[in-house]
Design an enzyme around this catalytic site. Structure first.
Site, short mmCIF file in Angstrom:
data_model
loop_
_atom_site.label_atom_id
_atom_site.label_comp_id
_atom_site.label_asym_id
_atom_site.label_seq_id
_atom_site.Cartn_x
_atom_site.Cartn_y
_atom_site.Cartn_z
N GLY B 58 0.92 -1.29 -0.12
CA GLY B 58 0.01 -0.04 0.08
C GLY B 58 0.90 1.02 -0.09
O GLY B 58 1.66 1.40 -0.90
N SER B 125 6.88 -4.04 -1.87
CA SER B 125 6.12 -2.73 -2.48
C SER B 125 6.51 -1.78 -1.16
O SER B 125 7.47 -1.63 -0.47
CB SER B 125 4.88 -3.03 -2.96
OG SER B 125 4.40 -1.73 -3.65
N TRP B 126 5.12 -1.29 -0.71
CA TRP B 126 5.18 -0.45 0.58
C TRP B 126 5.81 -1.42 1.49
O TRP B 126 6.49 -0.80 2.77
CB TRP B 126 3.98 0.10 0.74
CG TRP B 126 3.88 0.67 2.27
CD1 TRP B 126 3.11 -0.16 3.11
CD2 TRP B 126 4.46 1.74 2.80
NE1 TRP B 126 3.41 0.65 4.21
CE2 TRP B 126 4.01 1.63 4.35
CE3 TRP B 126 4.99 2.71 2.33
CZ2 TRP B 126 4.42 2.77 5.25
CZ3 TRP B 126 5.66 3.56 3.32
CH2 TRP B 126 5.15 3.79 4.65
N ASP B 281 8.51 -5.05 -13.53
CA ASP B 281 7.51 -4.13 -12.57
C ASP B 281 7.56 -2.66 -12.90
O ASP B 281 8.48 -1.87 -12.99
CB ASP B 281 8.42 -4.10 -11.36
CG ASP B 281 7.44 -3.57 -10.30
OD1 ASP B 281 6.65 -2.81 -10.26
OD2 ASP B 281 7.98 -4.06 -8.94
N HIS B 309 5.19 -6.62 -10.81
CA HIS B 309 5.20 -6.18 -9.54
C HIS B 309 4.51 -7.02 -8.52
O HIS B 309 4.95 -7.38 -7.38
CB HIS B 309 4.46 -4.99 -9.26
CG HIS B 309 4.56 -4.18 -7.93
ND1 HIS B 309 5.61 -3.66 -7.49
CD2 HIS B 309 3.50 -3.88 -7.03
CE1 HIS B 309 5.50 -3.28 -6.27
NE2 HIS B 309 4.09 -3.24 -6.04
#
Lengths: 111, 330
Positions: B58, B125-126, B281, B309
């Site tokens: 996120g 990711s986040w 990605d 991703h």
């Protein structure tokens, strides 16, 4: 988080025992034993009210019908007086079908 | 290629492993934070195993049962939690006292609550951003760091994804993303979305949230918009995801300066690290992983040649499983 906060620090379900575990995170030092025990007593009483008033089951429906354990997690080794407090608290808790346990975890500074 | 770097591993596609079997938590619960938030958490695997905390993406995503399956459940004690405002944490979609640094302290709060002295971190990711922010703040608590889809939360990355870059690869999805924003506001898409996602009218929030979430859902996989995960279409998920994500990006990740995270890497070079990155990605392009590896030459780096991703792409799964299997032996 101070032990004097009149709220529930954590609510969990242990699938191994089937119990709902309400945790008290106690990071307070024992310089003033009496004050510390009074704060714990107030917190345990607040937990009793939360359980008996059924707020627990409204907030967390998954907990309804399970045995209840209040677990006091402490950062510092407690004095002997705490053992007596724990026994007395369990005497009060037993008729309510609640068990009170305690453990010391020193893994890091106070929260 | 820079000669100071060891070459990244580029694996073939034969004999790739699939996720470990489904497992259920042996305990779960909610932890108060001392403020308005309470965090939902789960513990899975072996209670006596090596502790691992899983950090979802996120910001604004949520944990899901698939995330439990990147680990050998007989060897790991796997802790997962929904970050502030996310998933089953409460209140949902709240931005109050919701920053990178409050999340870092939540990880510490959870560690102490569970009686864990040290643990490994796993994030994509986040989740990779947060894992790095946690590790540089509390390096003494981290035994290993496994990262996927590296995101350093720089202006360059944000500009690529939300302004000018990814739009060239996905003009069809970009068309849908820019639709709720008038032409006069499109010079700064994050600000334009932020105004709508923090608007008091939930209908305005919902419209913006749907477009924001679908943009990421459409670009997450190498298979393109056709592979958009269904959760990106769910209104409640989309509102939490878009509001929180945009809040963090509009505030530049709550970092002191652009590129702050990368400058802190010397603090964690002694910690074993694994970096897994999809070559294609589009959400968090390979450049960030490459830069991270350059700053952290001791880490192991694997480029998955046929992945984007998403954590569920076959090559990414295979690389992450090998990383967690290796990490548990450290």
């Amino acid at each position: 988080m101070a032990v004097s906060d009149q709220k529930v620090d954590a609510v969990g379900i242990d699938h191994a025992t089937g119990s709902v575990v309400l945790t008290i995170l106690d990071a307070q030092d024992w310089e003033d034993e009496r004050e510390h025990l009074l704060a714990l007593q107030a917190k345990v009483n607040a937990y009793f009210s939360y359980i008996q008033g059924r707020e627990l089951y409204e907030d967390y429906p998954q907990t309804d019908g399970r045995p209840v354990v209040i677990n006091i997690i402490q950062r510092l080794d407690p004095p002997e007086a705490f053992e007596r407090f724990l026994n007395a608290a369990n005497d009060v808790a037993a008729p309510l079908d609640i068990t009170i346990t305690a453990q010391v975890f020193e893994g890091g500074s106070a929260p | 290629m820079d000669r100071t770097l060891s070459s990244p591993t580029v694996m073939g596609s034969a004999d790739r492993r699939s996720l470990y079997p489904e497992i259920e938590p042996y305990s779960f619960g909610w932890l108060a934070t001392g403020g308005p938030h309470e965090l939902y958490y789960e513990e899975c695997g072996n209670p006596d195993g090596a502790p691992m905390v899983v950090l979802h993406g996120g910001p604004g995503g949520a944990i899901n049962p698939t995330m439990r399956r990147f680990f050998d459940a007989s060897k790991w004690r796997i802790v997962l939690f929904d970050q502030r405002g996310c998933g089953k944490s409460r209140p949902n979609a709240s931005l109050e006292d919701n920053t990178t640094w409050s999340l870092v302290e939540d990880i510490e709060r959870l560690r102490k609550h569970l009686g864990i002295t040290k643990w490994a971190t796993f994030g994509g990711s986040w989740g990779s951003t947060l894992a790095l922010a946690y590790a540089v703040t509390h390096p003494e608590r981290v035994t290993g760091i496994i990262l996927r889809g590296i995101f350093l939360l720089t202006q360059r990355e944000l500009k690529w994804f939300y302004q000018d870059g990814a739009s060239m690869l996905f003009p069809d999805a970009w068309e849908r993303f820019k639709r709720p924003i008038p032409k006069t506001e499109r010079a700064d898409m994050i600000s334009a979305y932020h105004r709508r996602l923090t608007h008091p009218d939930r209908k305005i929030q919902a419209e913006a949230a749907a477009a924001w979430s679908q943009w990421e859902g459409d670009t997450i996989s190498i298979r393109g918009p056709e592979a958009r995960p269904p959760k990106f279409n769910e209104v409640d998920f989309a509102i939490a995801f878009a509001r929180i994500e945009c809040h963090f990006f509009a505030n530049r990740g709550f970092f002191d300066e652009d590129g702050w995270l990368l400058k802190q890497i010397p603090k964690i070079r002694h910690i074993p690290g694994w970096i897994v990155q999809g070559r294609f990605d589009v959400v968090t392009p390979l450049e960030s992983a490459w830069t991270l590896k350059s700053a952290w030459p001791e880490s192991k780096f694997e480029i998955v040649w046929d992945a984007g991703h998403a954590s569920t792409e076959p090559g990414i799964i295979d690389a992450l499983l090998r990383a967690t299997d290796e990490a548990v032996k450290v």
